[in-house]
Design a protein around this motif. Structure first.
Motif, PDB file in Angstrom:
ATOM      1  N   ARG B 385       0.763  -1.198  -0.114  1.00 52.68           N
ATOM      2  CA  ARG B 385      -0.019   0.259  -0.003  1.00 52.68           C
ATOM      3  C   ARG B 385       1.576   1.197  -0.088  1.00 52.68           C
ATOM      4  NH1 ARG B 385      -3.566  -3.543   3.857  1.00 52.68           N
ATOM      5  NH2 ARG B 385      -2.525  -1.702   5.359  1.00 52.68           N
ATOM      6  N   GLN B 386       1.890   1.134   0.814  1.00 53.93           N
ATOM      7  CA  GLN B 386       2.854   2.006   0.367  1.00 53.93           C
ATOM      8  C   GLN B 386       3.281   2.509  -0.509  1.00 53.93           C
ATOM      9  OE1 GLN B 386       4.867   3.442   3.519  1.00 53.93           O
ATOM     10  NE2 GLN B 386       5.643   5.645   2.247  1.00 53.93           N
ATOM     11  N   ARG B 387       3.498   1.694  -1.461  1.00 58.89           N
ATOM     12  CA  ARG B 387       4.280   1.896  -2.967  1.00 58.89           C
ATOM     13  C   ARG B 387       2.704   2.831  -3.896  1.00 58.89           C
ATOM     14  NH1 ARG B 387       8.707   0.933  -0.940  1.00 58.89           N
ATOM     15  NH2 ARG B 387       8.413   2.556  -0.929  1.00 58.89           N
ATOM     16  N   ALA B 388       1.675   1.249  -3.810  1.00 55.36           N
ATOM     17  CA  ALA B 388       1.157   2.102  -3.820  1.00 55.36           C
ATOM     18  C   ALA B 388       0.706   4.376  -3.751  1.00 55.36           C
ATOM     19  CB  ALA B 388      -0.079   2.279  -3.843  1.00 55.36           C
ATOM     20  N   VAL B 389       0.453   4.540  -2.282  1.00 52.24           N
ATOM     21  CA  VAL B 389       0.477   5.744  -2.202  1.00 52.24           C
ATOM     22  C   VAL B 389       1.970   6.689  -3.170  1.00 52.24           C
ATOM     23  CG1 VAL B 389       1.293   7.214  -0.459  1.00 52.24           C
ATOM     24  CG2 VAL B 389      -0.837   5.372   0.226  1.00 52.24           C
ATOM     25  N   ASP B 390       3.516   5.582  -2.671  1.00 53.34           N
ATOM     26  CA  ASP B 390       3.953   6.527  -3.585  1.00 53.34           C
ATOM     27  C   ASP B 390       3.660   7.168  -4.914  1.00 53.34           C
ATOM     28  OD1 ASP B 390       5.427   6.827  -1.191  1.00 53.34           O
ATOM     29  OD2 ASP B 390       6.727   5.193  -1.876  1.00 53.34           O
ATOM     30  N   LEU B 391       3.281   5.648  -5.586  1.00 53.38           N
ATOM     31  CA  LEU B 391       3.331   6.482  -6.737  1.00 53.38           C
ATOM     32  C   LEU B 391       1.852   7.002  -6.962  1.00 53.38           C
ATOM     33  CD1 LEU B 391       3.367   5.179  -9.857  1.00 53.38           C
ATOM     34  CD2 LEU B 391       2.155   3.147  -9.797  1.00 53.38           C
ATOM     35  N   LEU B 392       0.767   7.379  -6.973  1.00 50.47           N
ATOM     36  CA  LEU B 392      -0.057   8.043  -6.908  1.00 50.47           C
ATOM     37  C   LEU B 392       0.245   9.357  -6.933  1.00 50.47           C
ATOM     38  CD1 LEU B 392      -3.670   6.627  -4.737  1.00 50.47           C
ATOM     39  CD2 LEU B 392      -2.989   7.326  -7.474  1.00 50.47           C
ATOM     40  N   TYR B 393       1.317   9.540  -5.632  1.00 53.57           N
ATOM     41  CA  TYR B 393       1.831  10.449  -5.399  1.00 53.57           C
ATOM     42  C   TYR B 393       2.697  10.951  -6.542  1.00 53.57           C
ATOM     43  CZ  TYR B 393       4.940  14.627  -3.734  1.00 53.57           C
ATOM     44  OH  TYR B 393       5.813  16.034  -3.174  1.00 53.57           O
ATOM     45  N   ALA B 394       4.097  10.508  -7.522  1.00 51.86           N
ATOM     46  CA  ALA B 394       4.361  10.566  -8.596  1.00 51.86           C
ATOM     47  C   ALA B 394       3.410  10.538  -9.591  1.00 51.86           C
ATOM     48  CB  ALA B 394       5.460   9.358  -8.779  1.00 51.86           C
ATOM     49  N   MET B 395       1.885   9.875 -10.037  1.00 51.78           N
ATOM     50  CA  MET B 395       1.680  10.424 -11.337  1.00 51.78           C
ATOM     51  C   MET B 395       0.673  11.530 -11.002  1.00 51.78           C
ATOM     52  SD  MET B 395      -1.505   7.882 -10.855  1.00 51.78           S
ATOM     53  CE  MET B 395      -0.678   6.026 -11.734  1.00 51.78           C
ATOM     54  N   CYS B 396       0.605  12.406  -9.799  1.00 54.09           N
ATOM     55  CA  CYS B 396      -0.448  13.330 -10.236  1.00 54.09           C
ATOM     56  C   CYS B 396       0.008  14.578 -11.020  1.00 54.09           C
ATOM     57  CB  CYS B 396       0.112  13.298  -8.031  1.00 54.09           C
ATOM     58  SG  CYS B 396      -1.108  14.506  -7.439  1.00 54.09           S
ATOM     59  N   ASP B 397      -0.705  14.948 -11.099  1.00 54.34           N
ATOM     60  CA  ASP B 397      -0.616  16.432 -12.293  1.00 54.34           C
ATOM     61  C   ASP B 397      -1.596  17.072 -11.803  1.00 54.34           C
ATOM     62  OD1 ASP B 397      -2.103  15.235 -13.577  1.00 54.34           O
ATOM     63  OD2 ASP B 397      -0.891  14.731 -15.325  1.00 54.34           O
ATOM     64  N   ARG B 398      -2.113  18.359 -12.419  1.00 52.31           N
ATOM     65  CA  ARG B 398      -2.953  19.097 -12.568  1.00 52.31           C
ATOM     66  C   ARG B 398      -4.778  18.140 -12.769  1.00 52.31           C
ATOM     67  NH1 ARG B 398      -2.711  24.375 -11.557  1.00 52.31           N
ATOM     68  NH2 ARG B 398       0.016  24.316 -11.927  1.00 52.31           N
ATOM     69  N   SER B 399      -4.414  17.608 -13.972  1.00 54.37           N
ATOM     70  CA  SER B 399      -5.789  16.719 -14.215  1.00 54.37           C
ATOM     71  C   SER B 399      -5.821  15.602 -14.046  1.00 54.37           C
ATOM     72  CB  SER B 399      -4.920  15.800 -15.412  1.00 54.37           C
ATOM     73  OG  SER B 399      -4.067  14.981 -15.327  1.00 54.37           O
ATOM     74  N   ASN B 400      -5.060  15.158 -12.558  1.00 51.31           N
ATOM     75  CA  ASN B 400      -5.938  14.269 -11.513  1.00 51.31           C
ATOM     76  C   ASN B 400      -5.599  14.559 -10.350  1.00 51.31           C
ATOM     77  OD1 ASN B 400      -3.714  13.845 -10.744  1.00 51.31           O
ATOM     78  ND2 ASN B 400      -3.375  11.836 -12.657  1.00 51.31           N
ATOM     79  N   ALA B 401      -5.108  15.778 -10.792  1.00 49.12           N
ATOM     80  CA  ALA B 401      -3.932  16.331  -8.194  1.00 49.12           C
ATOM     81  C   ALA B 401      -6.096  15.977  -7.690  1.00 49.12           C
ATOM     82  CB  ALA B 401      -4.452  17.486  -7.989  1.00 49.12           C
ATOM     83  N   GLN B 402      -7.083  16.636  -8.301  1.00 49.50           N
ATOM     84  CA  GLN B 402      -7.882  16.016  -7.064  1.00 49.50           C
ATOM     85  C   GLN B 402      -8.865  14.888  -6.494  1.00 49.50           C
ATOM     86  OE1 GLN B 402     -11.427  18.962  -6.466  1.00 49.50           O
ATOM     87  NE2 GLN B 402     -10.164  21.012  -7.423  1.00 49.50           N
ATOM     88  N   GLN B 403      -8.856  14.397  -7.825  1.00 49.64           N
ATOM     89  CA  GLN B 403      -9.222  12.242  -8.079  1.00 49.64           C
ATOM     90  C   GLN B 403      -8.392  12.005  -6.981  1.00 49.64           C
ATOM     91  OE1 GLN B 403      -8.740  10.011 -10.803  1.00 49.64           O
ATOM     92  NE2 GLN B 403     -10.046   8.246 -10.462  1.00 49.64           N
ATOM     93  N   ILE B 404      -6.898  11.745  -6.620  1.00 49.62           N
ATOM     94  CA  ILE B 404      -5.696  11.439  -6.605  1.00 49.62           C
ATOM     95  C   ILE B 404      -6.082  11.985  -4.727  1.00 49.62           C
ATOM     96  CG2 ILE B 404      -3.330  11.523  -6.143  1.00 49.62           C
ATOM     97  CD1 ILE B 404      -2.973  10.858  -9.125  1.00 49.62           C
ATOM     98  N   VAL B 405      -5.319  12.918  -4.641  1.00 50.19           N
ATOM     99  CA  VAL B 405      -6.622  14.260  -3.234  1.00 50.19           C
ATOM    100  C   VAL B 405      -7.163  13.657  -2.356  1.00 50.19           C
ATOM    101  CG1 VAL B 405      -6.632  15.882  -1.910  1.00 50.19           C
ATOM    102  CG2 VAL B 405      -4.804  15.680  -4.045  1.00 50.19           C
ATOM    103  N   ALA B 406      -8.077  13.073  -3.143  1.00 51.50           N
ATOM    104  CA  ALA B 406      -9.248  12.636  -2.258  1.00 51.50           C
ATOM    105  C   ALA B 406      -9.248  11.074  -1.983  1.00 51.50           C
ATOM    106  CB  ALA B 406     -10.480  12.917  -2.881  1.00 51.50           C
ATOM    107  N   GLU B 407      -8.893  11.012  -3.147  1.00 53.00           N
ATOM    108  CA  GLU B 407      -8.753   9.265  -2.158  1.00 53.00           C
ATOM    109  C   GLU B 407      -7.529   8.140  -1.624  1.00 53.00           C
ATOM    110  OE1 GLU B 407     -10.011   6.043  -3.418  1.00 53.00           O
ATOM    111  OE2 GLU B 407     -11.158   7.175  -5.341  1.00 53.00           O
TER     112      GLU B 407
END
Lengths: 158, 937
Positions: B385-407
């Protein structure tokens, strides 16, 4: 690789090999911490974990845990197979190795490891070549004294 | 082979080990050990000389006792004696003891080194092997001093046995790691490189590790290894699974060697076209094999195969130049994300993190967002799960920030304690970085405090208050939101801190609403007061005194609170002092003084987010920085311009001083044209020479040059007027505060500063400012803020003209305003190989500008370093082979483009000269930066 530890399910350290200079105190601290961390993990969990700034790769064979600490750029899967190859070497040498073999012949376990890994890097991956080196050494010995001890209760390691 | 026939059984040792195992308690064990230690000690001290066998047995027992965790303080000498035994097993035990129980006793070291020296010279490969193993195991500096010169000779000697070569290679590697200064490069290095061609795969395996480590520090010396490594790899990849005999592992040909070769190649940029084609074929072959059905069901087969695959993907990512391979790698990892092997899912998530930072694969990584979010929710292993968090952080950009932050926020509610703090930091950073809308930002952070208040570090709540203070469009909303959040019957202390601070600053913005009248605000905060710790209470007391200033109507109530015994006589000195001082202040100070003392907090000047700094510290510098740097560079390369401005750009009349703080690349829409200058008409009426702008004041050029490498200081001073500057720049934006100090005791009238830009400059540099008060009292200082945006690269500098009347005379002063192109630099850290790769890429003649000039100042290394850093580029250490040279790298940010810049400064102490070379992708930029920087030394 920075170090390798072998410990039992009860948390008893069976072999330790350090490839970086550390004080005895620090080694004991690391060992305590890692044994605790690894033993707390459930069987189906993945074999890798981040620990301080290192990566820990571990695998359990019967009652023994083999645990390696590698650096950030090192390859986890190949380390897992380093562990396996070491187990194979022990197995071939002792014949169905078990924890007791490693306890009573700890010096041999170290010698085999030294032929396989040196300075934390793989030196020789050919099983034949590693065992040849060890067996040559065995032939050099002057006399063989039999050891009589019970191997009862000893499970096959893998 | 049964165990009993193995080795040189030492009966006494076996009995002793059995005894220990039979001990029922720790005490019994210690007793048995002490008995044995006493026995061994007496044997060692006894009159009768021990035979080799006994000595070996006792030394081995000591070793066993040590490995059980007990201290051993004797026996070293006996072990050293064993080293010179002619019997192999005795020697072997001696070496093992020395390897495990190193002792820095110098007398002993001398003896050990002597024994090793003898064995190395023995020409007996088994003895040589033992000696080399011992050096590699101990690896101390003393050993490096004794043997670092000898081992390379053994390594490359023609008659050395293969097994000895292998040991020598890794032994040398170990010594190089501990004492690189003691391993001299020399003729042997080229011969070591050729070991990659050796027939014996074991020798190649050991040599590859050595070469990889050496090449990291000495890339030039070992660059021929690239083509050799590629051809070796190619031979392995194309071999049939049985070709390599014992080096094939579960149907995978030489997996360890393949991984090492791929690692070696990661020390270098992509090779020349000829070699490159062959390498690409190898990498493709490895990727193809991943799609083939497995040759064995054993996990060892798939692990070995995938180990090579992951290392190949690392190389593809490292080269970051083959879009086709990058996308294939990404697809392959995508398959692993859903693999039934937890290990593979873990590694796929980890590897994708780095792929996310490549321009070619970022989008491809993003397509897996749902799978990754699912992993976050369903993985049973926290490290996955920790890796998943890291990856979400790495793939975050303006287009998906709201979704990722909410998740991430929703995951936080159930997240493991061990990773909460890190997730909090990540959410805080993403929320800030991609905030298009500050209401969202404020909501997110308050949610963060609600969900995981205990894990919200100081940095996070400091940061939210900083941002609210710096963004006036967020202030009203923030005040309203914290007010509402504080209504909750139980709220986290961190929320009280944020609430207290924000209401103290901006409570007035919501005071108009009767539901949040000043008194209600105060009572709400004060209802939490008694539940809070001392630091929070201290903060609330400051809020109260701020209220006294904001809302005179609650002054009485607050004074009553301050006056109460629980405050004035509080046992805590800090609280007591605050209560006493605030009470006194509220009583004696006039409204004016209160208003000055308790003025709204000025914007926070800052360059790096404190949270980001904290995350970097937590994760170790490499991980975060690389990603961020890589992302920045990607946007530089691909988008060719800054990110689109967020919708929240503040109104032009009250530009927020923080636009550049957030690193959002937020560009204020600034009207083109010269800034409005108030009182212009008056000047026309009164001035002696209405339209004339004074020529530049003497010394203006020198002063100008002084500001190239710094941002604050005095720009101009005469008997009447002092002009000071304070400025900050971030990406293509900047803000400069100009301070005009009246040094006389007489008023300046019709005080009119004007910024003058040529047409050329105006097109490339947009400046915007508000007029200042036309009257400057004697001894007073007025300040003027200038918002700056770099539209495109520019050469000239704006001129600041100041006209005013002092006494009866008209004054007219012009100075050059030090807004220079280098102010829009963002430093870029990079490794030596990256630097030279880029350096070579910028090899067109017009991209390079060089200047050779005489030193104007003493040639001091530290001063030079400081100047290069002040200039804005990163100072790259250990990049230039000549340590006396300085190299730097950075990116010039303009609205329309981002220009990567590399610089190299070579001092020649003897001639007192410098040679400065600038390489950038744009000729005018190279030219201008070279001009600016060469004036500095």
């Amino acid at each position: 690789m920075q170090f390798m530890l072998l410990f039992s399910r009860q948390g008893k350290l069976r072999l330790q090999k350090w490839y970086v200079p550390l004080s005895d105190k620090e080694k004991k601290k690391i060992t305590r911490e890692l044994v605790q961390t690894v033993l707390a993990r459930k069987p189906k969990m993945c074999s890798f974990l981040e620990w301080r700034d290192l990566k820990i790769v571990y695998k359990r064979y019967a009652s023994l845990y083999f645990c390696c600490a590698i650096e950030d750029q090192d390859n986890e899967l190949i380390t897992l197979e380093i562990i396996h190859r070491y187990v194979e070497l022990l197995d071939k040498y002792f014949g169905s190795v078990c924890e007791l073999d490693i306890i009573f012949n700890f010096e041999k376990a170290y010698f085999i490891l030294d032929e396989f890994l040196l300075g934390g890097e793989v030196q020789e991956t050919s099983k034949k070549n590693v065992l040849k080196a060890i067996e040559q050494a065995d032939l050099l010995q002057e006399k063989t004294e039999n050891m009589f001890y019970s191997k009862s209760g000893c499970k096959k390691a893998y | 082979m049964p165990a009993v026939s193995k080795g040189d059984g030492m009966r006494g040792l076996a009995v002793f080990i059995s005894d220990i195992r039979n001990c029922k308690s720790k005490e019994a064990e210690i007793k048995r050990i002490n008995k044995e230690l006493a026995n061994i000690r007496s044997k060692f001290k006894g009159d009768r000389a021990l035979d080799g066998y006994s000595k070996k047995k006792y030394v081995c027992k000591l070793l066993f006792i040590f490995l059980l965790g007990h201290d051993i303080d004797f026996g070293h000498m006996e072990a050293v004696n064993l080293l010179s035994s002619n019997r192999y097993t005795e020697k072997q035990i001696g070496y093992l003891f020395i390897s495990v129980l190193v002792n820095s006793n110098s007398e002993l070291i001398r003896l050990i080194n002597n024994a090793i020296k003898n064995d190395l010279a023995s020409r007996n490969p088994t003895f040589m092997g033992l000696a080399l193993h011992c050096i590699a195991n101990v690896g101390s500096r003393e050993m490096a001093e004794a043997f670092a010169g000898e081992i390379p000779k053994i390594l490359v000697a023609g008659d050395t046995m293969d097994s000895v070569k292998q040991s020598a290679a890794l032994c040398l590697l170990r010594l190089y790691r501990t004492s690189p200064d003691l391993v001299p490069m020399g003729d042997w290095t080229s011969r070591v490189v050729h070991l990659l061609n050796d027939q014996h795969l074991g020798v190649v395996t050991a040599a590859t590790s050595l070469i990889t480590t050496l090449a990291q520090k000495n890339p030039e010396e070992f660059k021929t290894s690239v083509s050799l490594a590629v051809s070796r790899l190619s031979r392995i990849v194309t071999s049939a699974s049985t070709d390599l005999q014992d080096y094939t592992y579960y149907f995978v040909p030489a997996p360890w060697l393949s991984v090492k070769l791929l690692r070696l190649l990661q020390c270098y940029p992509p090779p020349d076209p000829a070699v490159r084609g062959r390498l690409t074929e190898c990498l493709e072959a490895i990727l193809n094999k991943a799609q083939e059905p497995p040759k064995s069901k054993k996990v060892q087969h798939s692990n070995a195969k995938n180990a090579v695959l992951f290392e190949a993907i690392s190389l593809v990512i490292h080269h970051d130049s083959e879009p086709n391979l990058l996308v294939r790698a990404c697809n392959q990892l995508g398959q692993f994300l859903q693999h039934r092997e937890t290990n593979l899912r873990y590694l796929a998530l980890e590897s994708m993190c780095t792929l996310a930072s490549s321009e070619f694969s970022h989008e491809a990584v993003k397509t897996h967002i749902e799978t990754v979010i699912n992993a976050l929710k369903t993985e049973r292993d926290v490290s996955v799960r920790q890796r998943a968090v890291d990856l979400l952080y790495a793939m975050c950009d303006r287009s998906n920030a709201q979704q990722i932050v909410a998740e991430m926020l929703s995951y936080l509610e159930t997240a493991d304690y061990s990773i909460r703090e890190e997730i909090v930091l990540k959410v805080a950073i993403l929320a800030e970085k991609y905030a298009v809308d500050y209401t969202w930002y404020v909501d997110t952070i308050l949610n963060l405090i609600r969900v995981a208040g205990d894990y919200v570090s100081e940095e996070v709540w400091y940061r939210v208050t900083q941002i609210v203070i710096n963004r006036d469009d967020a202030q009203g909303y923030a005040a309203k939101t914290v007010f509402e959040a504080l209504q909750a019957p139980a709220c986290h202390e961190n929320l009280v801190k944020v609430g207290g601070y924000i209401l103290g600053e901006f409570g007035n913005l919501i005071a108009g609403d009767p539901r949040s009248s000043p008194l209600t605000q105060f009572h709400l905060l004060h209802s939490k007061f008694h539940l809070c710790s001392v630091p929070t209470r201290a903060l609330l007391l400051s809020t109260y005194i701020k209220f006294v200033n904001l809302f005179p109507e609650v002054k009485g109530t607050i004074q009553d609170v301050l006056r109460s015994d629980s405050q004035l006589k509080n046992a805590d000195v800090e609280l007591q002092q605050r209560a006493v001082e605030y009470l006194r202040l509220s009583t004696v100070a006039s409204t004016d003084i209160l208003a000055t003392v308790l003025e709204e907090m000025p914007p926070f000047p800052e360059r790096e987010s404190s949270i980001l700094a904290k995350l970097k510290k937590k994760k170790g510098p490499s991980t975060v920085t690389d990603l961020e740097e890589a992302k920045r560079e990607r946007s530089a390369d691909v988008n060719g311009g800054p990110e689109p401005a967020p919708a929240s750009t503040s109104t032009v009349s009250t530009p927020s001083p923080s636009a550049d703080l957030l690193g959002l690349g937020a560009a204020h829409p600034v009207p083109a044209g010269p800034p409005p200058s108030s009182g212009g008409l008056l000047v026309d009426v009164f001035s002696d020479s209405p339209s004339a702008v004074a020529p530049l004041a003497p010394g203006s050029e020198d002063n100008f040059a002084r500001f190239v490498c710094k941002n604050n200081g005095v720009l101009f001073e005469n008997q009447l007027l002092q002009i000071g500057l304070k400025s900050e720049f971030r990406q293509n934006l900047g803000r400069m505060f100009i301070f005009y100090g009246n040094k006389t005791s007489t008023q300046f009238l019709n005080f009119t500063p004007t910024l003058i830009c040529s047409d050329d400059l105006q097109a490339n540099l947009s400046l915007q400012t508000k007029p200042v008060d036309p009257t400057v009292d004697g001894g007073a200082q007025v300040q003027q803020a200038v918002n700056i945006e770099c539209v495109s690269d520019f050469t000239e500098a704006p001129v600041l003209n100041i006209q005013f009347r002092y006494g009866g005379t008209f004054q007219n002063v012009s100075v050059k305003l030090p807004i220079t192109l280098n102010k829009f630099f963002q430093p870029t850290e990079m490794a030596s190989q990256d630097f030279f790769q880029r350096w070579k890429q910028l090899s067109n003649p017009q991209q390079e500008v060089q200047s050779i000039f005489k030193a104007k100042h003493p040639m001091d290394t530290e001063v030079t370093k400081a100047k290069i850093i002040g200039f804005g580029s990163a100072l790259l250490e250990e990049v230039d082979p000549n340590p006396a040279n300085f190299v730097g790298a950075g990116i010039i940010h303009t609205r329309t483009a981002q220009i990567g810049c590399l610089l190299r400064l070579e001092p020649n102490l003897q001639a007192q000269m410098y040679r400065l070379t600038l390489r950038t992708s744009r000729e005018t930029v190279s030219q201008r930066l070279c001009e600016l920087l060469s004036e500095q030394f």
